[in-house]
Motif scaffolding. Structure first.
Motif, PDB file in Angstrom:
ATOM      1  N   ARG A  12       9.690  65.173  -3.081  1.00 10.41           N
ATOM      2  CA  ARG A  12       8.268  65.490  -2.857  1.00 10.41           C
ATOM      3  C   ARG A  12       8.107  66.739  -1.984  1.00 10.41           C
ATOM      4  NH1 ARG A  12       4.264  62.965  -4.735  1.00 10.41           N
ATOM      5  NH2 ARG A  12       2.494  63.133  -3.358  1.00 10.41           N
ATOM      6  N   ALA A  13       8.969  66.869  -0.984  1.00 16.73           N
ATOM      7  CA  ALA A  13       8.890  68.036  -0.103  1.00 16.73           C
ATOM      8  C   ALA A  13       9.188  69.317  -0.891  1.00 16.73           C
ATOM      9  CB  ALA A  13       9.855  67.883   1.065  1.00 16.73           C
ATOM     10  N   TYR A  14      10.207  69.300  -1.723  1.00 23.43           N
ATOM     11  CA  TYR A  14      10.520  70.483  -2.537  1.00 23.43           C
ATOM     12  C   TYR A  14       9.396  70.772  -3.517  1.00 23.43           C
ATOM     13  CZ  TYR A  14      15.183  71.410  -0.843  1.00 23.43           C
ATOM     14  OH  TYR A  14      16.238  71.767  -0.053  1.00 23.43           O
ATOM     15  N   PHE A  15       8.896  69.738  -4.200  1.00 21.35           N
ATOM     16  CA  PHE A  15       7.815  69.942  -5.166  1.00 21.35           C
ATOM     17  C   PHE A  15       6.578  70.505  -4.466  1.00 21.35           C
ATOM     18  CE2 PHE A  15       9.673  66.396  -8.015  1.00 21.35           C
ATOM     19  CZ  PHE A  15      10.532  67.299  -8.608  1.00 21.35           C
ATOM     20  N   SER A  16       6.248  70.006  -3.291  1.00 22.74           N
ATOM     21  CA  SER A  16       5.091  70.509  -2.542  1.00 22.74           C
ATOM     22  C   SER A  16       5.270  71.980  -2.179  1.00 22.74           C
ATOM     23  CB  SER A  16       4.857  69.691  -1.277  1.00 22.74           C
ATOM     24  OG  SER A  16       4.433  68.401  -1.610  1.00 22.74           O
ATOM     25  N   HIS A  17       6.471  72.337  -1.731  1.00 23.58           N
ATOM     26  CA  HIS A  17       6.761  73.728  -1.371  1.00 23.58           C
ATOM     27  C   HIS A  17       6.617  74.640  -2.593  1.00 23.58           C
ATOM     28  CE1 HIS A  17       8.406  77.027   0.930  1.00 23.58           C
ATOM     29  NE2 HIS A  17       9.395  77.159   0.085  1.00 23.58           N
ATOM     30  N   ILE A  18       7.159  74.225  -3.711  1.00 26.75           N
ATOM     31  CA  ILE A  18       7.065  75.010  -4.952  1.00 26.75           C
ATOM     32  C   ILE A  18       5.608  75.118  -5.395  1.00 26.75           C
ATOM     33  CG2 ILE A  18       7.620  74.985  -7.424  1.00 26.75           C
ATOM     34  CD1 ILE A  18      10.361  73.735  -6.543  1.00 26.75           C
ATOM     35  N   ASP A  19       4.887  74.005  -5.329  1.00 29.10           N
ATOM     36  CA  ASP A  19       3.475  74.006  -5.731  1.00 29.10           C
ATOM     37  C   ASP A  19       2.668  75.003  -4.905  1.00 29.10           C
ATOM     38  OD1 ASP A  19       4.053  72.035  -7.574  1.00 29.10           O
ATOM     39  OD2 ASP A  19       3.139  70.413  -6.417  1.00 29.10           O
ATOM     40  N   LYS A  20       2.885  75.030  -3.600  1.00 33.18           N
ATOM     41  CA  LYS A  20       2.156  75.957  -2.727  1.00 33.18           C
ATOM     42  C   LYS A  20       2.508  77.408  -3.047  1.00 33.18           C
ATOM     43  CE  LYS A  20       1.664  72.749   1.085  1.00 33.18           C
ATOM     44  NZ  LYS A  20       2.261  72.269   2.326  1.00 33.18           N
TER      45      LYS A  20
ATOM     46  N   PHE B 176       3.854  78.708  -5.970  1.00 35.83           N
ATOM     47  CA  PHE B 176       3.633  79.204  -7.332  1.00 35.83           C
ATOM     48  C   PHE B 176       2.387  78.654  -8.013  1.00 35.83           C
ATOM     49  CE2 PHE B 176       8.384  79.289  -6.847  1.00 35.83           C
ATOM     50  CZ  PHE B 176       8.466  80.653  -6.632  1.00 35.83           C
ATOM     51  N   GLY B 177       1.612  77.839  -7.323  1.00 33.30           N
ATOM     52  CA  GLY B 177       0.391  77.299  -7.916  1.00 33.30           C
ATOM     53  C   GLY B 177       0.636  76.265  -9.001  1.00 33.30           C
ATOM     54  N   THR B 178       1.771  75.591  -8.914  1.00 32.10           N
ATOM     55  CA  THR B 178       2.095  74.539  -9.888  1.00 32.10           C
ATOM     56  C   THR B 178       1.613  73.196  -9.345  1.00 32.10           C
ATOM     57  OG1 THR B 178       4.299  74.326  -8.889  1.00 32.10           O
ATOM     58  CG2 THR B 178       4.099  75.806 -10.789  1.00 32.10           C
ATOM     59  N   ASN B 179       1.887  72.149 -10.081  1.00 31.78           N
ATOM     60  CA  ASN B 179       1.469  70.799  -9.681  1.00 31.78           C
ATOM     61  C   ASN B 179       2.599  69.798  -9.944  1.00 31.78           C
ATOM     62  OD1 ASN B 179      -0.216  68.845  -8.679  1.00 31.78           O
ATOM     63  ND2 ASN B 179      -1.636  68.891 -10.393  1.00 31.78           N
ATOM     64  N   LEU B 180       3.811  70.192  -9.582  1.00 28.38           N
ATOM     65  CA  LEU B 180       4.985  69.346  -9.824  1.00 28.38           C
ATOM     66  C   LEU B 180       4.887  68.019  -9.077  1.00 28.38           C
ATOM     67  CD1 LEU B 180       7.867  71.977  -9.570  1.00 28.38           C
ATOM     68  CD2 LEU B 180       6.661  71.212 -11.614  1.00 28.38           C
ATOM     69  N   ARG B 181       4.383  68.043  -7.855  1.00 20.53           N
ATOM     70  CA  ARG B 181       4.344  66.819  -7.042  1.00 20.53           C
ATOM     71  C   ARG B 181       3.495  65.727  -7.686  1.00 20.53           C
ATOM     72  NH1 ARG B 181       1.214  70.465  -4.734  1.00 20.53           N
ATOM     73  NH2 ARG B 181      -0.922  69.953  -4.173  1.00 20.53           N
ATOM     74  N   ASN B 182       2.591  66.124  -8.599  1.00 19.03           N
ATOM     75  CA  ASN B 182       1.766  65.145  -9.313  1.00 19.03           C
ATOM     76  C   ASN B 182       2.276  64.881 -10.726  1.00 19.03           C
ATOM     77  OD1 ASN B 182      -0.087  64.541  -7.229  1.00 19.03           O
ATOM     78  ND2 ASN B 182      -1.074  66.513  -7.583  1.00 19.03           N
ATOM     79  N   GLY B 183       3.517  65.295 -10.993  1.00 19.26           N
ATOM     80  CA  GLY B 183       4.158  64.976 -12.265  1.00 19.26           C
ATOM     81  C   GLY B 183       3.775  65.858 -13.432  1.00 19.26           C
ATOM     82  N   ILE B 184       3.232  67.042 -13.160  1.00 22.66           N
ATOM     83  CA  ILE B 184       2.822  67.935 -14.240  1.00 22.66           C
ATOM     84  C   ILE B 184       3.832  69.075 -14.355  1.00 22.66           C
ATOM     85  CG2 ILE B 184       1.016  69.501 -15.062  1.00 22.66           C
ATOM     86  CD1 ILE B 184      -0.966  67.711 -13.469  1.00 22.66           C
ATOM     87  N   PRO B 185       4.526  69.180 -15.499  1.00 26.36           N
ATOM     88  CA  PRO B 185       5.484  70.279 -15.668  1.00 26.36           C
ATOM     89  C   PRO B 185       4.795  71.632 -15.470  1.00 26.36           C
ATOM     90  CG  PRO B 185       5.772  68.649 -17.401  1.00 26.36           C
ATOM     91  CD  PRO B 185       4.511  68.285 -16.667  1.00 26.36           C
TER      92      PRO B 185
ATOM     93  N   TRP C  66       4.937  74.470 -16.910  1.00 22.18           N
ATOM     94  CA  TRP C  66       4.454  75.198 -18.085  1.00 22.18           C
ATOM     95  C   TRP C  66       3.132  74.643 -18.616  1.00 22.18           C
ATOM     96  CZ3 TRP C  66       9.228  72.721 -18.044  1.00 22.18           C
ATOM     97  CH2 TRP C  66       9.271  71.481 -18.681  1.00 22.18           C
ATOM     98  N   GLU C  67       2.664  73.522 -18.102  1.00 22.93           N
ATOM     99  CA  GLU C  67       1.400  72.940 -18.550  1.00 22.93           C
ATOM    100  C   GLU C  67       0.209  73.362 -17.688  1.00 22.93           C
ATOM    101  OE1 GLU C  67       1.670  68.749 -19.272  1.00 22.93           O
ATOM    102  OE2 GLU C  67       3.372  69.002 -20.608  1.00 22.93           O
ATOM    103  N   GLU C  68       0.443  74.205 -16.704  1.00 23.85           N
ATOM    104  CA  GLU C  68      -0.632  74.691 -15.854  1.00 23.85           C
ATOM    105  C   GLU C  68      -1.439  75.762 -16.582  1.00 23.85           C
ATOM    106  OE1 GLU C  68      -1.589  73.526 -12.913  1.00 23.85           O
ATOM    107  OE2 GLU C  68       0.024  72.063 -12.948  1.00 23.85           O
TER     108      GLU C  68
END
Length: 138
Positions: free
Chosen positions: A22-30, A32-41, A43-45
């Motif tokens: 979760r910590a890595y996904f949150s860092h990546i989301d912040k 790159f503007g992704t939403n990995l921490r909520n289970g969204i790949p 490329w679907e953004e």
């Protein structure tokens, strides 16, 4: 029962503890503007860098990470595996069937993805590298 790709990742990589995921996904989301921490790949953004159609995208990702530690997660976004290098990651991917995944480094300097449509997509430091392959998205 695990599918073959997971077995290969388990054989060649080290699994992170779920709290670290979760910590890595949150860092990546912040970053790159992704939403990995909520289970969204990634490329679907809505705001995704253009992808390049490459059936060998998985192999190119291993080239990009050849000499650096890298991390991978499947599109299920339930686990992260650490690999000592892209070459080690290549051994795992060589021993598995195709699947969708994201690859990044500990600092989230880049995010690379390869999906079932054979699109290779890069964020951060890898975006320019992916762009160099031409043949932009559909």
């Amino acid at each position: 029962m695990e599918y073959p790709a997971i077995n290969a990742l388990n054989d060649f990589g080290t699994i992170l503890f779920s709290g670290e995921n979760r910590a890595y996904f949150s860092h990546i989301d912040k970053k790159f503007g992704t939403n990995l921490r909520n289970g969204i790949p990634a490329w679907e953004e809505d705001d995704v860098p253009d992808g390049v159609y490459r059936s060998d995208g998985w192999n190119l990702i291993c080239d990009y990470t050849r000499n650096i530690e890298c991390m991978i997660c499947t599109s299920r976004l339930d686990r992260i595996w650490i690999f000592e290098s892209g070459d080690t990651l290549r051994h795992a991917l060589d021993n598995s069937s195709g699947f969708e995944f994201h690859v990044f480094d500990r600092g989230a300097n880049f995010l690379l993805a390869h999906n079932m449509d054979d699109y290779l997509i890069g964020w951060g430091e890898s975006e320019k590298w992916v762009r160099g392959f031409g043949q932009w998205g559909p």
